[in-house]
Design a protein around this motif. Sequence first.
Motif, PDB file in Angstrom:
ATOM      1  N   PHE A  31      78.546  65.592  71.951  1.00  0.00           N
ATOM      2  CA  PHE A  31      77.018  65.243  71.859  1.00  0.00           C
ATOM      3  C   PHE A  31      76.559  64.921  70.449  1.00  0.00           C
ATOM      4  CE2 PHE A  31      77.859  67.555  75.589  1.00  0.00           C
ATOM      5  CZ  PHE A  31      77.149  66.653  76.800  1.00  0.00           C
ATOM      6  N   GLU A  32      77.311  64.900  69.609  1.00  0.00           N
ATOM      7  CA  GLU A  32      77.187  64.091  68.400  1.00  0.00           C
ATOM      8  C   GLU A  32      75.879  64.893  67.767  1.00  0.00           C
ATOM      9  OE1 GLU A  32      76.307  59.923  68.869  1.00  0.00           O
ATOM     10  OE2 GLU A  32      78.338  59.702  69.076  1.00  0.00           O
ATOM     11  N   LEU A  33      76.219  66.185  67.607  1.00  0.00           N
ATOM     12  CA  LEU A  33      75.006  67.183  67.119  1.00  0.00           C
ATOM     13  C   LEU A  33      75.087  67.589  65.792  1.00  0.00           C
ATOM     14  CD1 LEU A  33      74.763  69.619  70.430  1.00  0.00           C
ATOM     15  CD2 LEU A  33      73.557  67.550  69.577  1.00  0.00           C
ATOM     16  N   GLY A  34      76.247  67.054  65.145  1.00  0.00           N
ATOM     17  CA  GLY A  34      76.534  67.475  63.698  1.00  0.00           C
ATOM     18  C   GLY A  34      75.690  66.797  62.739  1.00  0.00           C
ATOM     19  N   THR A  35      75.408  67.243  61.333  1.00  0.00           N
ATOM     20  CA  THR A  35      74.625  66.833  60.392  1.00  0.00           C
ATOM     21  C   THR A  35      74.958  65.397  60.185  1.00  0.00           C
ATOM     22  OG1 THR A  35      76.269  67.841  59.018  1.00  0.00           O
ATOM     23  CG2 THR A  35      74.100  68.714  59.046  1.00  0.00           C
ATOM     24  N   ASP A  36      76.335  65.049  60.370  1.00  0.00           N
ATOM     25  CA  ASP A  36      76.738  63.760  59.741  1.00  0.00           C
ATOM     26  C   ASP A  36      76.464  62.665  60.998  1.00  0.00           C
ATOM     27  OD1 ASP A  36      78.309  65.265  61.664  1.00  0.00           O
ATOM     28  OD2 ASP A  36      80.207  64.561  60.657  1.00  0.00           O
ATOM     29  N   ALA A  37      76.224  63.151  62.321  1.00  0.00           N
ATOM     30  CA  ALA A  37      76.018  62.224  63.609  1.00  0.00           C
ATOM     31  C   ALA A  37      74.365  61.861  63.488  1.00  0.00           C
ATOM     32  CB  ALA A  37      76.583  62.727  64.632  1.00  0.00           C
ATOM     33  N   ILE A  38      73.555  62.533  63.063  1.00  0.00           N
ATOM     34  CA  ILE A  38      72.193  62.201  63.037  1.00  0.00           C
ATOM     35  C   ILE A  38      71.880  61.012  62.330  1.00  0.00           C
ATOM     36  CG2 ILE A  38      69.903  63.177  62.502  1.00  0.00           C
ATOM     37  CD1 ILE A  38      71.463  64.355  64.969  1.00  0.00           C
TER      38      ILE A  38
ATOM     39  N   ALA B 121      74.740  74.864  66.491  1.00  0.00           N
ATOM     40  CA  ALA B 121      75.964  75.553  67.206  1.00  0.00           C
ATOM     41  C   ALA B 121      75.752  76.669  66.097  1.00  0.00           C
ATOM     42  CB  ALA B 121      76.954  74.929  67.294  1.00  0.00           C
ATOM     43  N   ASP B 122      76.373  77.572  66.304  1.00  0.00           N
ATOM     44  CA  ASP B 122      76.687  78.667  65.394  1.00  0.00           C
ATOM     45  C   ASP B 122      77.661  78.115  64.106  1.00  0.00           C
ATOM     46  OD1 ASP B 122      77.738  80.993  64.021  1.00  0.00           O
ATOM     47  OD2 ASP B 122      78.393  82.187  65.784  1.00  0.00           O
ATOM     48  N   PRO B 123      77.094  78.302  63.083  1.00  0.00           N
ATOM     49  CA  PRO B 123      77.514  77.428  61.921  1.00  0.00           C
ATOM     50  C   PRO B 123      78.862  78.286  61.397  1.00  0.00           C
ATOM     51  CG  PRO B 123      75.443  78.262  61.453  1.00  0.00           C
ATOM     52  CD  PRO B 123      75.753  78.822  62.737  1.00  0.00           C
ATOM     53  N   ARG B 124      79.206  79.406  61.966  1.00  0.00           N
ATOM     54  CA  ARG B 124      80.517  80.229  61.673  1.00  0.00           C
ATOM     55  C   ARG B 124      81.564  79.411  62.350  1.00  0.00           C
ATOM     56  NH1 ARG B 124      78.188  85.986  62.852  1.00  0.00           N
ATOM     57  NH2 ARG B 124      77.510  84.584  64.581  1.00  0.00           N
ATOM     58  N   LEU B 125      81.243  78.763  63.437  1.00  0.00           N
ATOM     59  CA  LEU B 125      82.276  78.085  64.241  1.00  0.00           C
ATOM     60  C   LEU B 125      82.353  76.398  63.746  1.00  0.00           C
ATOM     61  CD1 LEU B 125      81.884  79.700  68.070  1.00  0.00           C
ATOM     62  CD2 LEU B 125      83.563  80.331  66.199  1.00  0.00           C
ATOM     63  N   VAL B 126      81.286  76.145  63.684  1.00  0.00           N
ATOM     64  CA  VAL B 126      80.847  74.827  63.651  1.00  0.00           C
ATOM     65  C   VAL B 126      80.168  74.233  62.148  1.00  0.00           C
ATOM     66  CG1 VAL B 126      80.026  72.450  64.538  1.00  0.00           C
ATOM     67  CG2 VAL B 126      80.292  74.480  66.152  1.00  0.00           C
ATOM     68  N   SER B 127      81.452  73.960  61.389  1.00  0.00           N
ATOM     69  CA  SER B 127      81.062  73.682  60.177  1.00  0.00           C
ATOM     70  C   SER B 127      79.995  72.608  59.706  1.00  0.00           C
ATOM     71  CB  SER B 127      82.094  73.342  59.157  1.00  0.00           C
ATOM     72  OG  SER B 127      82.637  71.790  59.557  1.00  0.00           O
TER      73      SER B 127
ATOM     74  N   ALA C   7      83.981  71.152  70.368  1.00  0.00           N
ATOM     75  CA  ALA C   7      84.439  69.883  71.192  1.00  0.00           C
ATOM     76  C   ALA C   7      83.007  69.452  71.819  1.00  0.00           C
ATOM     77  CB  ALA C   7      85.463  69.998  72.280  1.00  0.00           C
ATOM     78  N   LEU C   8      82.231  70.326  72.446  1.00  0.00           N
ATOM     79  CA  LEU C   8      81.118  70.019  72.969  1.00  0.00           C
ATOM     80  C   LEU C   8      80.017  69.626  71.847  1.00  0.00           C
ATOM     81  CD1 LEU C   8      80.633  72.574  75.709  1.00  0.00           C
ATOM     82  CD2 LEU C   8      81.018  70.136  76.052  1.00  0.00           C
ATOM     83  N   HIS C   9      79.941  70.064  70.781  1.00  0.00           N
ATOM     84  CA  HIS C   9      79.269  69.904  69.547  1.00  0.00           C
ATOM     85  C   HIS C   9      79.353  68.393  69.117  1.00  0.00           C
ATOM     86  CE1 HIS C   9      77.298  70.221  65.612  1.00  0.00           C
ATOM     87  NE2 HIS C   9      76.486  70.953  66.179  1.00  0.00           N
ATOM     88  N   GLU C  10      80.786  68.028  69.127  1.00  0.00           N
ATOM     89  CA  GLU C  10      81.194  66.730  68.654  1.00  0.00           C
ATOM     90  C   GLU C  10      80.943  65.705  69.547  1.00  0.00           C
ATOM     91  OE1 GLU C  10      83.881  66.300  65.998  1.00  0.00           O
ATOM     92  OE2 GLU C  10      83.760  64.121  66.432  1.00  0.00           O
TER      93      GLU C  10
ATOM     94  N   VAL D 218      70.941  66.656  74.542  1.00  0.00           N
ATOM     95  CA  VAL D 218      71.248  68.041  74.218  1.00  0.00           C
ATOM     96  C   VAL D 218      70.932  68.510  72.821  1.00  0.00           C
ATOM     97  CG1 VAL D 218      73.263  69.352  73.595  1.00  0.00           C
ATOM     98  CG2 VAL D 218      73.071  67.904  75.789  1.00  0.00           C
ATOM     99  N   THR D 219      70.259  69.445  72.684  1.00  0.00           N
ATOM    100  CA  THR D 219      69.722  69.961  71.345  1.00  0.00           C
ATOM    101  C   THR D 219      70.752  70.899  70.685  1.00  0.00           C
ATOM    102  OG1 THR D 219      67.686  69.938  72.240  1.00  0.00           O
ATOM    103  CG2 THR D 219      67.857  71.244  70.382  1.00  0.00           C
ATOM    104  N   ALA D 220      71.568  71.837  71.514  1.00  0.00           N
ATOM    105  CA  ALA D 220      72.359  72.788  71.054  1.00  0.00           C
ATOM    106  C   ALA D 220      73.435  73.155  71.783  1.00  0.00           C
ATOM    107  CB  ALA D 220      71.403  73.837  70.357  1.00  0.00           C
ATOM    108  N   VAL D 221      74.645  73.710  71.250  1.00  0.00           N
ATOM    109  CA  VAL D 221      75.459  74.422  71.980  1.00  0.00           C
ATOM    110  C   VAL D 221      75.500  75.942  71.550  1.00  0.00           C
ATOM    111  CG1 VAL D 221      78.159  74.387  72.599  1.00  0.00           C
ATOM    112  CG2 VAL D 221      77.011  72.260  71.855  1.00  0.00           C
ATOM    113  N   THR D 222      75.618  76.705  72.702  1.00  0.00           N
ATOM    114  CA  THR D 222      75.662  78.106  72.301  1.00  0.00           C
ATOM    115  C   THR D 222      76.825  78.995  73.026  1.00  0.00           C
ATOM    116  OG1 THR D 222      74.278  78.649  74.131  1.00  0.00           O
ATOM    117  CG2 THR D 222      72.892  78.402  72.161  1.00  0.00           C
ATOM    118  N   HIS D 223      76.938  79.935  72.598  1.00  0.00           N
ATOM    119  CA  HIS D 223      78.234  80.816  73.289  1.00  0.00           C
ATOM    120  C   HIS D 223      78.058  82.185  73.330  1.00  0.00           C
ATOM    121  CE1 HIS D 223      80.007  82.279  69.584  1.00  0.00           C
ATOM    122  NE2 HIS D 223      79.302  81.291  69.170  1.00  0.00           N
ATOM    123  N   ALA D 224      78.529  82.826  74.214  1.00  0.00           N
ATOM    124  CA  ALA D 224      78.649  84.263  74.529  1.00  0.00           C
ATOM    125  C   ALA D 224      79.746  85.057  75.008  1.00  0.00           C
ATOM    126  CB  ALA D 224      77.248  84.604  75.157  1.00  0.00           C
TER     127      ALA D 224
END
Length: 425
Positions: free
Chosen positions: A402-409, A185-191, A397-400, A256-262
Amino acid sequence: MAASEIVVMKFGGTSVAEPDDIRRAAGRIVAARQEGKLVVAVLSARGKTTDDLVDMAYEVSDTPAAREMDMLLSTGERISCALCAMAIHDLGYNAISLTGSQAGIVTDSSHTKARILDVRADRIRSALDEDRIVLVAGFQGVSGDSRDVTTLGRGGSDTTAVAIAAALGAEVCQIYTDVRGVFSADPRLVSNARLLPFVSFEEMLEMAASGARVLQLRSVEYARNHGIRMECRSSFEDGPGTLVLSEQDTMERPSVTAVTHAEEARVTLTGLRDEPGIAGRVFGALADANVNVDMIIQNEPVSADATADLSFTVDAGDLGSASQALGGLDISERIETDERVGKVSVVGAGMRSHPGVAATVFRVLGDNGINIEMIATSPIKISCVIDADKIPEAVRALHEAFELGTDAILEEEPTGAEHRPRVAP
Ligand code: ASP
Ligand code: MG
């Protein structure tokens, strides 16, 4: 000249912004040469140069001619190449800068959005044969018909680089940028966004189309069509970055691999006649005006002889041309426009074999009080149009979820699998 020896390295605007940056890029280019590679480097305009050139045009004219716009915009990349050649000379290597036209990038004539038709790379090849490092101005070419200078659309240097890699038979095209690669996800939005070691072309296409800005959509399309691996990495730090490669080279994946936005704009036609051929006329007019349409939603009217509503989204920059193109058609009662809507998407090749992804997306947005205004799907993507101000909340919320964060892998890839994607848990 063995094809595998050629490497194409592309440096984005921030990677050549300041004199030190140009010297750093020159250093990377020379290092590849020292490893025995034949190097072609494609450069973007420095920093905000292209934006400044666009502003400059509008300071002089409200309606700058597209041909002249291309003459103007193409200068940014030439500056980068000439300066970088000088920096390479100082490192004791032979380098030559070429414009897109000199490099043999032949395009169609659609100014500011030209498509590459052919790469006549003989001049690049002979320069490489003379043991020169070749610097090519990105984002531009020459029309085969009119012989005018053209540009390839914003972010087009990525496409230049991939097209040259394909023409030279290079195995890989390296894209050096100001981020470490493609993130979940965009690291500026998701730490805790995670750097993705691998992405398939398909996923990357969906991600680029739904807001991931790392690679220009067309460059990914071109790379997939020509079987060029793309490597996206930072020009400021060393690291493996992200490899974009074909689906058969990747292994089983999580859903799911990623969450994107526009952010986009929306057009709604209300009171549209419900008869054959209407949608064809609407989108024909938009295509003629060179407007790229993203999501399209239409439904059959509930009762017979009622009229239909049709909504679609476009790039905010195309909203004016879209309204203008439709204004003359006279097939709907009203045209409403929304200058700013948000779009959040989840993308993942694994979605095909994991049921319930859509349900999770909608539930998560609902639980967070975010209203879904439009929905569109592909086999590997689910996109929702929402209030633009809700984007950060929705992405997190979606990134969380789908457990996509560094800590969830769970684990990184097993040892010895350095160039292979991790296996789905
Ligand atoms: N300089 C152009 C732009 O800013 C092309 C590129 O950077 O790839 O869009
Ligand atoms: Mg750029």
